[in-house]
Design a protein around this motif. Structure first.
Motif, mmCIF file in Angstrom:
data_model
loop_
_atom_site.group_PDB
_atom_site.id
_atom_site.type_symbol
_atom_site.label_atom_id
_atom_site.label_comp_id
_atom_site.label_asym_id
_atom_site.label_seq_id
_atom_site.Cartn_x
_atom_site.Cartn_y
_atom_site.Cartn_z
ATOM 1 N N HIS A 62 0.866 -1.183 0.000
ATOM 2 C CA HIS A 62 0.000 0.000 0.000
ATOM 3 C C HIS A 62 0.905 1.237 0.000
ATOM 4 O O HIS A 62 1.877 1.297 0.760
ATOM 5 N N LEU A 63 0.592 2.209 -0.856
ATOM 6 C CA LEU A 63 1.317 3.473 -0.915
ATOM 7 C C LEU A 63 0.353 4.623 -0.645
ATOM 8 O O LEU A 63 -0.776 4.609 -1.140
ATOM 9 N N ALA A 64 0.809 5.599 0.118
ATOM 10 C CA ALA A 64 0.074 6.849 0.312
ATOM 11 C C ALA A 64 1.038 7.979 -0.035
ATOM 12 O O ALA A 64 2.097 8.107 0.587
ATOM 13 N N ALA A 65 0.691 8.774 -1.058
ATOM 14 C CA ALA A 65 1.589 9.820 -1.556
ATOM 15 C C ALA A 65 0.905 11.177 -1.480
ATOM 16 O O ALA A 65 -0.266 11.305 -1.835
ATOM 17 N N LYS A 66 1.672 12.184 -1.017
ATOM 18 C CA LYS A 66 1.101 13.530 -0.929
ATOM 19 C C LYS A 66 2.194 14.577 -1.044
ATOM 20 O O LYS A 66 3.357 14.342 -0.697
ATOM 21 N N ASP A 77 4.593 7.107 1.619
ATOM 22 C CA ASP A 77 4.726 6.118 2.676
ATOM 23 C C ASP A 77 4.293 4.784 2.093
ATOM 24 O O ASP A 77 3.170 4.641 1.596
ATOM 25 N N ALA A 78 5.207 3.825 2.123
ATOM 26 C CA ALA A 78 4.955 2.488 1.586
ATOM 27 C C ALA A 78 4.924 1.497 2.743
ATOM 28 O O ALA A 78 5.772 1.560 3.636
ATOM 29 N N HIS A 93 9.693 5.330 3.856
ATOM 30 C CA HIS A 93 9.264 6.712 3.664
ATOM 31 C C HIS A 93 10.165 7.295 2.586
ATOM 32 O O HIS A 93 11.386 7.372 2.774
ATOM 33 N N LEU A 94 9.574 7.657 1.457
ATOM 34 C CA LEU A 94 10.328 8.140 0.307
ATOM 35 C C LEU A 94 9.994 9.604 0.052
ATOM 36 O O LEU A 94 8.832 9.999 0.123
ATOM 37 N N LEU A 95 11.014 10.386 -0.256
ATOM 38 C CA LEU A 95 10.825 11.793 -0.602
ATOM 39 C C LEU A 95 11.362 12.027 -2.002
ATOM 40 O O LEU A 95 12.429 11.514 -2.358
ATOM 41 N N TRP A 116 15.490 7.974 0.767
ATOM 42 C CA TRP A 116 14.867 6.704 1.162
ATOM 43 C C TRP A 116 15.183 6.446 2.625
ATOM 44 O O TRP A 116 16.347 6.446 3.034
ATOM 45 N N ALA A 117 14.153 6.248 3.427
ATOM 46 C CA ALA A 117 14.303 5.813 4.820
ATOM 47 C C ALA A 117 13.320 4.675 5.024
ATOM 48 O O ALA A 117 12.223 4.688 4.454
ATOM 49 N N ASP A 118 13.716 3.678 5.797
ATOM 50 C CA ASP A 118 12.808 2.538 5.962
ATOM 51 C C ASP A 118 12.903 1.929 7.354
ATOM 52 O O ASP A 118 13.610 2.437 8.226
ATOM 53 N N SER A 119 12.175 0.837 7.547
ATOM 54 C CA SER A 119 12.070 0.203 8.852
ATOM 55 C C SER A 119 13.347 -0.514 9.280
ATOM 56 O O SER A 119 13.391 -1.096 10.357
#
Length: 193
Positions: A62-66, A77-78, A93-95, A116-119
């Motif tokens: 699931h992706l939420a982009a804004k 946010d993926a 979390h991608l910018l 790119w930042a992730d868990s």
């Protein structure tokens, strides 16, 4: 000089429109001189869901982009979950924003900057860069041990995102992850600004 003319001259007509429209409309305006987020990137705004594979493991995604920071960047946010193990989760979390313009680009290509930042935590956060294409954009992230090429392609309400490991010659070496997603309505749990 009228106050409205002063606002328009100093901050632009978008700012004037925002002032006159009142609080009912959310207005965004990046700092003066900021290059706009390329349309191929901005086109990912909204929510997406689908499935795919990561290192041959089937997952739901699931992706939420804004738009963020007054529209100067796009945040995605993926979140993914392994189909065979709901406790096997991953988040990133991608910018994305405009990259530095150094010269005119052929075929309307524009540079894209990325983060790119992730868990996996801060040790694995990395910057990236790439260019737009007619139907999407490519981003390359250089980690100390490996380089990854991310290919984003959108056609209507369909989105593909493929990640390849790269060889030393900047050639895709092997498929690391691939996702097929469709546009979906955002829910109250998706981030909203």
């Amino acid at each position: 000089m009228m106050i409205w003319q002063a606002i328009a001259e100093r901050y632009g007509f978008l700012a004037l429109r925002c002032v006159l429209s009142g609080a009912a409309i959310r207005c965004e305006a990046a700092e003066a001189g900021t290059s706009p987020v390329p349309s191929q990137v901005q086109g990912l705004s909204g929510c997406w869901q689908g499935d795919g594979t990561v290192m041959e493991k089937p997952v739901w995604i699931h992706l939420a982009a804004k738009p963020i920071v007054l529209g100067a960047m796009l945040a995605i946010d993926a979140a993914s979950t392994a189909k065979n193990d709901k406790s096997d989760r991953y988040a990133a979390h991608l910018l994305f924003g405009a990259g530095p313009e150094t010269a005119p680009h052929p075929n309307a290509q524009h540079p894209v900057s990325a983060f790119w930042a992730d868990s996996f935590g801060g040790t694995f956060a990395v910057t990236g860069s790439g260019t737009t294409l007619p139907d999407g954009f490519d981003i390359v992230y250089h980690y100390p041990q490996q380089t990854f090429l991310n290919q984003w392609r959108k056609q209507g309400n369909h989105l593909t995102w493929e990640i390849f490991t790269m060889s030393s010659g900047s050639v895709p070496q092997r498929l690391f992850a691939q996702y097929r997603l469709q546009s979906t309505p955002c829910t109250s749990t998706d981030h909203k600004e």
